[in-house]
Enzyme design. Structure first.
Site, short mmCIF file in Angstrom:
data_model
loop_
_atom_site.label_atom_id
_atom_site.label_comp_id
_atom_site.label_asym_id
_atom_site.label_seq_id
_atom_site.Cartn_x
_atom_site.Cartn_y
_atom_site.Cartn_z
N LYS A 26 6.82 -59.83 65.93
CA LYS A 26 7.33 -61.19 66.13
C LYS A 26 7.56 -61.36 67.63
O LYS A 26 8.65 -61.67 68.09
CB LYS A 26 8.62 -61.38 65.30
N ASP A 31 5.08 -63.79 60.30
CA ASP A 31 5.02 -64.93 59.37
C ASP A 31 3.57 -65.24 59.01
O ASP A 31 3.22 -65.48 57.85
CB ASP A 31 5.74 -66.16 59.94
N ASP A 55 5.78 -54.77 50.01
CA ASP A 55 5.97 -55.30 48.65
C ASP A 55 4.95 -56.40 48.36
O ASP A 55 4.39 -56.49 47.27
CB ASP A 55 7.38 -55.88 48.47
N TYR A 66 17.11 -51.24 60.71
CA TYR A 66 17.64 -50.43 59.62
C TYR A 66 18.69 -49.43 60.11
O TYR A 66 19.60 -49.07 59.39
CB TYR A 66 16.51 -49.63 58.94
N ASP A 122 8.85 -53.24 55.26
CA ASP A 122 9.50 -53.27 53.94
C ASP A 122 9.02 -54.51 53.17
O ASP A 122 8.61 -54.43 52.01
CB ASP A 122 11.02 -53.32 54.14
C1 IPM Z 1 11.63 -49.34 50.18
C2 IPM Z 1 12.98 -49.78 49.65
C3 IPM Z 1 14.06 -49.20 50.55
C4 IPM Z 1 13.86 -49.79 51.94
C5 IPM Z 1 15.50 -49.41 50.04
C6 IPM Z 1 15.69 -48.82 48.66
C7 IPM Z 1 16.52 -48.88 51.00
O1 IPM Z 1 13.02 -51.16 49.56
O2 IPM Z 1 11.40 -48.12 50.21
O3 IPM Z 1 10.84 -50.20 50.54
O4 IPM Z 1 14.34 -50.90 52.24
O5 IPM Z 1 13.18 -49.15 52.74
MG MG Z 2 11.19 -52.13 49.97
#
Ligand code: IPM
Ligand code: MG
Length: 356
Positions: A190, A222, A250, A135, A246
């Site tokens: 990884k 993975d 999710d 990042y 990240d």
């Molecule tokens: C998160 C989001 C952010 C990230 C974006 C908005 C930059 O996806 O907080 O997970 O990638 O960290």
């Molecule tokens: Mg995110």
């Protein structure tokens, strides 16, 4: 107690407004100051993280953040895009430790796309490193390729790296968290391919010696993505880098039925923090009054617990949320047959009422 309130874009202002109502309902002890961030700030002043917003965030005791981003900013130069606001806040305030719990509320089991026996009672914690990795790694950019096969073509490149102290500090955060929970840490990397991950794994093993009461395991990313849908309850604390975290956070959030339910905390070494829902700005439903404010309300509860030393008030908010779920109130994202569909504001009303 000074709280910087940064609503941002998309559904951000709608959901933050409900969390602010909940905080105000707790009493007059909070000094809430609002500032623009993300695309909203770009529209006002030409920058997604204006100096005044950053100053406010620095001097506040905690930050309540909505969400940033909208398709209409997709063509802006990278440094002006709304996402730079949250990345900038994380970096400037050294918020390196991101806590993303994935909890499946019993009332919402049916809202998950997975079978109830797989996710019922799920309670895992993703600890994501936020200040390093690909990042922020330099060099990065778009240049002319020197690869013999593609010489002269445009090529994009980024740099992944982690230093030992960075891995150590996030490792300690994960082990400390595990101590207060199920006493298991799974470090996701990884290491079969990446040097960065090889070092990450070595350091995690070394840090684990300080925590003999916590069990450490390792998993390739993975496989972790697969195990999260196969047997998520086998995890307790998952610790991983910025990019893998990240993606996996999710995935973990969605196991619970709706990402609209999950709060998060991003902390510095003194537990000062930024609190935001795990979900994004959802521009497709912005302004419709249907977004789920519970993740933001629960983020405010995390703020009271981790940064403001008010665990009793945090409990009150969490109990109020459980109560409205038990009453059958649902925003559209968690609606299932037989429950009552409510708007963003109605959900806020219900939580405020349930606090009493
Ligand atoms: C998160 C989001 C952010 C990230 C974006 C908005 C930059 O996806 O907080 O997970 O990638 O960290
Ligand atoms: Mg995110």
């Amino acid at each position: 107690m000074k709280i910087a309130v940064l609503p941002g874009d998309g559904i951000g202002p709608e959901i933050v407004a409900q969390a602010v109502r909940v905080l105000k309902a707790l009493g007059p002890q909070f000094d809430l100051e609002e500032a623009p961030v993300g695309g909203a700030a770009f529209d006002l002043s030409g920058h997604p993280l204006p100096p005044a917003t950053l100053e406010l965030a620095k001097k506040a005791d905690a930050i309540l953040f909505g969400a940033v981003g909208d398709w209409k900013y997709d063509t802006l130069a990278r440094e002006l895009r709304p996402e730079q606001a949250i990345l900038g806040l994380r970096k400037h305030l050294e918020l390196f430790a991101n806590f993303r719990p994935a909890i499946c509320y019993p009332e919402l089991t049916a809202a998950s796309s997975l079978k109830p026996e797989i996710i019922g009672g799920l309670d895992i914690l993703i600890v994501r490193e936020l200040n390093g990795d690909i990042y922020f790694g330099q060099p990065r950019g778009i240049r002319t390729s020197e690869l013999p096969l593609f010489k002269g073509a445009r090529e994009g490149f980024d740099t992944m790296h982690y230093s030992e102290p960075e891995v150590e500090r996030i490792g300690r955060v994960a082990f400390e968290a595990a101590r207060k929970r199920g006493k298991k840490v799974c470090s996701v990397d990884k290491a079969n391919v990446l040097e960065t991950s090889q070092l990450w794994r070595e350091v995690m093993i070394r840090v684990s010696k300080e925590y003999p009461d916590v069990e450490l395991s390792h998993m390739y990313v993975d496989n972790a993505a697969m195990q999260l849908v196969k047997a998520p309850k086998a995890f307790d604390v998952v610790v991983t880098g910025n990019l893998f975290g990240d993606i996996l956070s999710d995935e973990a959030a969605m196991l619970t039925g709706s990402i609209g339910m999950l709060p998060s905390a991003s902390l510095d070494k003194n537990n000062k923090g930024l609190y935001e829902p795990s979900h994004g700005s959802a521009p497709d439903i912005a302004g419709k009054g249907i977004a789920n404010p519970l993740a933001t309300i629960l983020s405010a509860a995390m703020m009271l617990r981790y940064s403001l030393g008010m665990p009793a008030e945090a409990d009150r908010i969490e109990k109020a949320v459980q109560k409205v779920l038990a009453q059958g109130l649902r925003t559209a994202d968690i609606y299932t047959e037989g429950t009552q569909k409510v708007s963003t504001v109605q959900m806020g009303d219900a939580v405020v009422a349930a606090l009493a």
